[in-house]
Design a protein around this motif. Structure first.
Motif, PDB file in Angstrom:
ATOM      1  N   MET A  83     -42.755 109.111 -85.264  1.00 43.50           N
ATOM      2  CA  MET A  83     -42.762 108.236 -86.438  1.00 43.50           C
ATOM      3  C   MET A  83     -44.062 108.427 -87.232  1.00 43.50           C
ATOM      4  SD  MET A  83     -40.965 106.160 -88.074  1.00 43.50           S
ATOM      5  CE  MET A  83     -39.746 105.266 -87.166  1.00 43.50           C
TER       6      MET A  83
ATOM      7  N   ALA B  52     -33.196 115.420 -89.165  1.00 48.08           N
ATOM      8  CA  ALA B  52     -34.636 115.182 -89.339  1.00 48.08           C
ATOM      9  C   ALA B  52     -35.443 116.439 -89.029  1.00 48.08           C
ATOM     10  CB  ALA B  52     -35.089 114.022 -88.461  1.00 48.08           C
TER      11      ALA B  52
ATOM     12  N   GLY C 229     -42.242 110.967 -89.663  1.00 46.57           N
ATOM     13  CA  GLY C 229     -41.840 109.837 -90.504  1.00 46.57           C
ATOM     14  C   GLY C 229     -42.832 109.586 -91.629  1.00 46.57           C
TER      15      GLY C 229
ATOM     16  N   THR D 228     -34.727 105.582 -84.814  1.00 45.20           N
ATOM     17  CA  THR D 228     -35.348 104.550 -83.981  1.00 45.20           C
ATOM     18  C   THR D 228     -34.415 103.350 -83.836  1.00 45.20           C
ATOM     19  OG1 THR D 228     -37.469 105.255 -84.872  1.00 45.20           O
ATOM     20  CG2 THR D 228     -37.445 103.164 -83.709  1.00 45.20           C
TER      21      THR D 228
ATOM     22  N   LEU E 119     -38.098 110.195 -93.900  1.00 46.62           N
ATOM     23  CA  LEU E 119     -38.516 108.859 -93.471  1.00 46.62           C
ATOM     24  C   LEU E 119     -37.299 108.010 -93.082  1.00 46.62           C
ATOM     25  CD1 LEU E 119     -40.793 106.784 -93.097  1.00 46.62           C
ATOM     26  CD2 LEU E 119     -40.510 106.136 -95.494  1.00 46.62           C
ATOM     27  N   SER E 120     -36.235 108.079 -93.911  1.00 49.35           N
ATOM     28  CA  SER E 120     -35.026 107.296 -93.605  1.00 49.35           C
ATOM     29  C   SER E 120     -34.426 107.733 -92.279  1.00 49.35           C
ATOM     30  CB  SER E 120     -33.976 107.461 -94.703  1.00 49.35           C
ATOM     31  OG  SER E 120     -34.533 107.197 -95.942  1.00 49.35           O
ATOM     32  N   CYS E 121     -34.376 109.051 -92.058  1.00 47.23           N
ATOM     33  CA  CYS E 121     -33.816 109.571 -90.799  1.00 47.23           C
ATOM     34  C   CYS E 121     -34.611 109.055 -89.605  1.00 47.23           C
ATOM     35  CB  CYS E 121     -33.879 111.095 -90.778  1.00 47.23           C
ATOM     36  SG  CYS E 121     -32.453 111.874 -91.462  1.00 47.23           S
ATOM     37  N   MET E 122     -35.940 109.126 -89.702  1.00 48.55           N
ATOM     38  CA  MET E 122     -36.776 108.704 -88.572  1.00 48.55           C
ATOM     39  C   MET E 122     -36.569 107.217 -88.264  1.00 48.55           C
ATOM     40  SD  MET E 122     -38.084 111.408 -87.521  1.00 48.55           S
ATOM     41  CE  MET E 122     -38.909 110.562 -86.186  1.00 48.55           C
ATOM     42  N   MET E 123     -36.455 106.413 -89.331  1.00 56.25           N
ATOM     43  CA  MET E 123     -36.249 104.981 -89.116  1.00 56.25           C
ATOM     44  C   MET E 123     -34.858 104.720 -88.525  1.00 56.25           C
ATOM     45  SD  MET E 123     -38.140 103.568 -92.525  1.00 56.25           S
ATOM     46  CE  MET E 123     -38.045 101.828 -92.207  1.00 56.25           C
TER      47      MET E 123
ATOM     48  N   GLY F  20     -42.980 112.148 -94.304  1.00 53.70           N
ATOM     49  CA  GLY F  20     -41.935 111.886 -95.305  1.00 53.70           C
ATOM     50  C   GLY F  20     -42.437 110.933 -96.372  1.00 53.70           C
TER      51      GLY F  20
ATOM     52  N   LEU G 261     -43.884 102.175 -86.067  1.00 54.95           N
ATOM     53  CA  LEU G 261     -44.598 102.533 -87.303  1.00 54.95           C
ATOM     54  C   LEU G 261     -46.085 102.207 -87.190  1.00 54.95           C
ATOM     55  CD1 LEU G 261     -42.105 101.412 -90.092  1.00 54.95           C
ATOM     56  CD2 LEU G 261     -43.164 103.662 -89.922  1.00 54.95           C
TER      57      LEU G 261
END
Lengths: 160, 166
Positions: free
Chosen positions: B47, B116, B51, B154, B147-151, B54, A38
């Motif tokens: 991300m 995603a 991400g 990872t 955003l949830s999917c990207m996190m 998102g 991030l």
């Protein structure tokens, strides 16, 4: 004295818990990678804007809305990194890739400080337009430093 | 499903492609760290692009046209990041297929990647078709999902080697 400090870190109850309980390391590592991803992902686009290479039609102020998120993610990376460091502090600190990684994080921090003390104070003059050369250089240093942090972080287990 | 995944892993493991990947990794000691680092950098690009897009969608009050322009600007980064991830991920899977296919996390990670991609390009499609008053809630939900999917992708990627199905 440094060795005493490292040994006492390794002897902390939380260090023992992280070593003994197999669930901790995967959780900490996953959190560290997510938060660092991030940080680097957000920094990448902010730095590209500072360098005048991305989203030039948007103001730098708008691009900089991501800064609070960068701080939150960095804090998370710092905490998870410290918890992974503590149980094997002596080994980590002797690792060249780890030393250089820490140095680069300090460099990125210093670079950010210099940007905020310099070009950022006159942001109103260039917010909507082309960034001044010092902001561009600062963006390039930050981008390279964070990419190198990712590279060195991954090299830690492969080096001594 | 896990038994089938295990069989697929074994089948790839016995293939000449897997043998070539292992042989290359033995000859060039730097290959595995290089592939892993490239995968991590690609993940950071995704991300930062998909991400954080998102996250931006979740904010109230952004002009849809501005959102669409921002999303369109990110398309090359999303495609570039995905290409890098696919190439490096494929090498890692072929190099050690059973590590991937015997993991509880690998198949969910692949499914999340598909979701995603669908969400990112779905948002761009929706932004083209609908007018501002219809958009707000739908975009926020899609943004939260992206955003949830990207996190989750990872996290799942890091946990592949730790959580085994068998």
């Amino acid at each position: 004295m440094l060795q005493d400090l490292l040994t006492s870190l390794e002897d902390l109850p939380i260090s023992q818990e992280i070593t003994d309980n197999p669930i901790w390391f995967p959780l900490l590592e996953a959190t560290h990678v997510l938060s660092l991803g991030l940080v680097v992902g957000a920094v990448l686009f902010l730095d590209l804007r500072l360098m005048g290479l991305f989203a030039r039609s948007e103001s730098v102020t708008r691009a900089a809305r991501v800064i609070p998120l960068i701080w939150i993610a960095f804090a998370l990376a710092l905490i998870s990194g410290a918890l992974m460091f503590a149980p094997a502090a002596t080994r980590y600190l002797a690792n060249t890739a780890f030393q250089v990684k820490l140095g680069l994080i300090l460099l990125a921090g210093l670079n950010m400080l210099l940007l905020h003390q310099g070009a950022w104070r006159r942001l109103a003059d260039w917010d909507e337009g082309a960034p001044p050369i010092l902001a561009r250089i600062s963006g390039a240093i930050s981008l390279l430093a964070w990419i190198a942090v990712v590279i060195l972080g991954r090299l830690v287990p492969f080096t001594q | 499903m896990w038994a089938l995944a295990h069989q697929i892993g074994l089948w790839i493991n016995q293939s000449s492609l897997a043998a070539s990947a292992r042989s290359l990794a033995n000859i060039y000691f730097w290959l595995i760290p290089f592939v892993q680092i490239t995968h991590l950098l690609g993940m950071s690009v995704l991300m930062g692009s998909a991400g954080l897009y998102g996250l931006r969608l979740m904010r109230a009050g952004d002009d849809p046209e501005r959102l669409r322009q921002a999303g369109t600007r990110l398309v090359p980064f999303v495609i570039g990041g995905l290409s890098v991830q696919s190439a490096t991920g494929l090498f890692m899977v072929v190099h050690r297929p059973t590590r991937a296919f015997d993991s509880l996390m690998f198949l969910p990670k692949m499914a999340l990647i598909v979701v995603a991609i669908g969400l990112f390009f779905g948002v761009l499609h929706v932004l083209k078709r609908l007018s501002a008053p219809d958009l707000s809630l739908r975009l926020r939900i899609m943004g939260a999902g992206l955003l949830s999917c990207m996190m989750a992708i990872t996290l799942a990627g890091r946990l592949i080697s730790f959580l085994r199905a068998s």
